[in-house]
Design an enzyme around this catalytic site. Structure first.
Site, PDB file in Angstrom:
ATOM      1  CB  THR A  91     -11.558  13.007  -0.690  1.00 58.62           C
ATOM      2  OG1 THR A  91     -10.855  13.455   0.465  1.00 58.62           O
ATOM      3  CG2 THR A  91     -12.951  12.539  -0.307  1.00 58.62           C
ATOM      4  CD  GLU A 105      -0.368  -5.404   0.161  1.00 62.82           C
ATOM      5  OE1 GLU A 105       0.592  -4.988   0.809  1.00 62.82           O
ATOM      6  OE2 GLU A 105      -0.334  -6.423  -0.541  1.00 62.82           O
ATOM      7  CD  GLN A 139       0.161  16.363  -1.007  1.00 65.80           C
ATOM      8  OE1 GLN A 139       0.365  16.878   0.071  1.00 65.80           O
ATOM      9  NE2 GLN A 139       0.875  15.326  -1.445  1.00 65.80           N
TER      10      GLN A 139
END
Length: 102
Positions: free
Chosen positions: A80, A63, A74
């Site tokens: 990624t 989870e 960012q």
């Protein structure tokens, strides 16, 4: 060990800043919980962001609790990269599925 706690604290602060509606106490509880794993992405020994997840090895899933990169870094591919690193680690750990809520 001290550097690990310092990095976890920095990561907790990034999660809190990037997820302002998430209760701080909840972030603290999960980031410092021994059942959760946190991966941090570093540049020049500074934490840029990361991901916090809880693996359920018996069920072959994890989870994802938090995934965030500091605002100034960012849209540069760091999210990624950390996600790809998580997927590689998951393969090694026998995790086949991820669960997350948005």
């Amino acid at each position: 060990k001290d550097i690990s706690l310092e990095r976890l604290a920095t990561l907790k602060n990034i999660f809190a800043a990037q997820l302002p509606k998430m209760p701080r106490e909840y972030i603290v509880r999960l980031v410092f919980d021994k059942r959760h794993v946190s991966l941090a992405i570093l540049r020049d020994k500074s934490v840029l962001g990361g991901i916090c997840y809880r693996p359920f090895y018996e069920e072959a899933f994890a989870e994802i609790a938090f995934c965030a990169i500091t605002a100034s870094e960012q849209v540069r591919g760091f999210g990624t990269r950390v996600m790809n690193h998580l997927k590689e680690q998951a393969k090694k750990d026998g995790i086949k599925y991820f669960l997350t809520y948005a």
